[in-house]
Scaffold this motif. Structure first.
Motif, short mmCIF file in Angstrom:
data_model
loop_
_atom_site.label_atom_id
_atom_site.label_comp_id
_atom_site.label_asym_id
_atom_site.label_seq_id
_atom_site.Cartn_x
_atom_site.Cartn_y
_atom_site.Cartn_z
N ASN A 19 30.29 2.02 -16.61
CA ASN A 19 28.88 1.85 -16.26
C ASN A 19 28.09 1.18 -17.39
O ASN A 19 27.10 1.71 -17.89
CB ASN A 19 28.26 3.19 -15.89
CG ASN A 19 28.73 3.68 -14.52
OD1 ASN A 19 29.30 2.92 -13.74
ND2 ASN A 19 28.50 4.95 -14.23
N ASN A 43 36.51 3.15 -13.65
CA ASN A 43 35.95 3.32 -12.31
C ASN A 43 34.42 3.37 -12.33
O ASN A 43 33.79 4.30 -11.81
CB ASN A 43 36.51 4.57 -11.63
CG ASN A 43 38.03 4.50 -11.48
OD1 ASN A 43 38.54 3.58 -10.85
ND2 ASN A 43 38.74 5.45 -12.08
N SER A 44 33.83 2.33 -12.90
CA SER A 44 32.37 2.24 -12.95
C SER A 44 31.79 2.17 -11.55
O SER A 44 32.40 1.60 -10.63
CB SER A 44 31.95 0.99 -13.73
OG SER A 44 32.28 1.10 -15.10
N SER A 45 30.59 2.73 -11.40
CA SER A 45 29.89 2.70 -10.11
C SER A 45 28.79 1.65 -10.08
O SER A 45 28.11 1.50 -9.07
CB SER A 45 29.31 4.08 -9.79
OG SER A 45 28.39 4.48 -10.81
N ASP A 46 28.61 0.92 -11.18
CA ASP A 46 27.59 -0.12 -11.22
C ASP A 46 28.27 -1.50 -11.19
O ASP A 46 29.40 -1.61 -10.73
CB ASP A 46 26.68 0.05 -12.44
CG ASP A 46 27.43 -0.12 -13.76
OD1 ASP A 46 28.63 -0.44 -13.72
OD2 ASP A 46 26.81 0.07 -14.82
#
Length: 272
Positions: A19, A43-46
């Motif tokens: 992120n 596993n970034s969500s951005d």
């Protein structure tokens, strides 16, 4: 290139990220001189991954299990043996880039690794004194002779077997988005270090509880001239001293059989 000239050494830049959409773009731009950029994402969500792909980076996904482990994994995936390791909140300055390129053009003949100063921004001012600078870090090295070794997953450091040379120029560092983030990060690191020290059999004492934080502040703010950085230097020195206090208290609690974190209940979805 003349046929008699040796082939130019190639460098892989290696970054770990989670992120970091607001910061990784500038980091990647500063590494454009490298022959390859490897980004290991947790596993970034951005938009971190999209930005890395757009910059031409080779992006890999790996579950985060520690800073040292993640960085070691990154250099193992690189195509070239000479690796330049950065965090997403760091950038190579123009002066440092020139120094790296000069060493590369010499075939990295004088060392197995290179260190350089890290210059940190602290809420609008670069800290040039105290415990904050020069904060030299070994980040450019031949992975055949070293890497991110040891068992400590926090405050990790690379090491090499062979000569280490200091290069001119600064690695620019933007470590904190806010004071709240710094305090949360500091507490997390203090816990991880206390747990690491406890597992190794280290112990806290009453003397350390009282004196260690005071010494950290005195050494950085007074002896090393942190006061020359104005109120930024004062706040930085206080927060760093508080880190030592937190770490020592947590180690004290652990050695007396007391928890330092709240046990999570089953089905509890509250973020840590």
């Amino acid at each position: 290139m003349d046929a008699n000239e040796p082939a130019r050494m190639r460098v892989s830049a290696c970054i770990i990220a989670f992120n970091e959409a607001d910061r990784i773009g500038d980091c990647l731009s500063s590494l454009a001189f490298c022959d390859e950029i490897v980004v290991v994402d947790s596993n970034s969500s951005d938009a971190t991954v999209a930005i890395a792909h757009a910059a031409g980076a080779h992006v890999l996904q790996r579950r985060f299990d520690g800073f040292r482990s993640q960085k070691q994994y990154a250099i193992e995936q690189a195509a070239h043996d000479w690796v330049l390791c950065l965090d997403a909140d760091e950038r190579v300055s123009d002066a440092l880039r020139a120094s790296i390129l000069a060493a590369r053009d010499r075939g990295f003949a004088d060392a197995a690794g290179y260190r350089f100063a890290r210059l940190s921004d602290y809420f609008g001012r670069f800290l040039r004194h105290g415990n904050a600078y020069p904060d030299r870090v070994l980040r450019l090295f031949d992975r055949r002779h070293g890497g991110w070794r040891g068992k400590r997953e926090v405050h990790e450091a690379a090491s090499v077997d062979g000569a280490v040379v200091t290069l001119g120029g600064d690695l620019i560092h933007y470590p904190y988005r806010s004071l709240e983030q710094q305090l949360a990060k500091t507490e997390r690191y203090a816990r991880m270090m206390a747990e690491h020290d406890h597992a190794r059999g280290k112990r806290a004492t009453l003397a350390k509880l009282v004196l260690a934080p005071a010494w950290r502040f005195w050494r950085g703010y007074v002896l090393r001239g942190g006061f020359l950085d104005g109120w930024h230097g004062l706040i930085y020195a206080y927060v760093r001293a508080n880190y030592v206090r937190q770490k020592t208290i947590m180690l004290w609690m652990l050695q007396h059989g007391q928890p330092v974190t709240t046990p999570r209940r089953e089905n509890d979805t509250t973020p840590e």
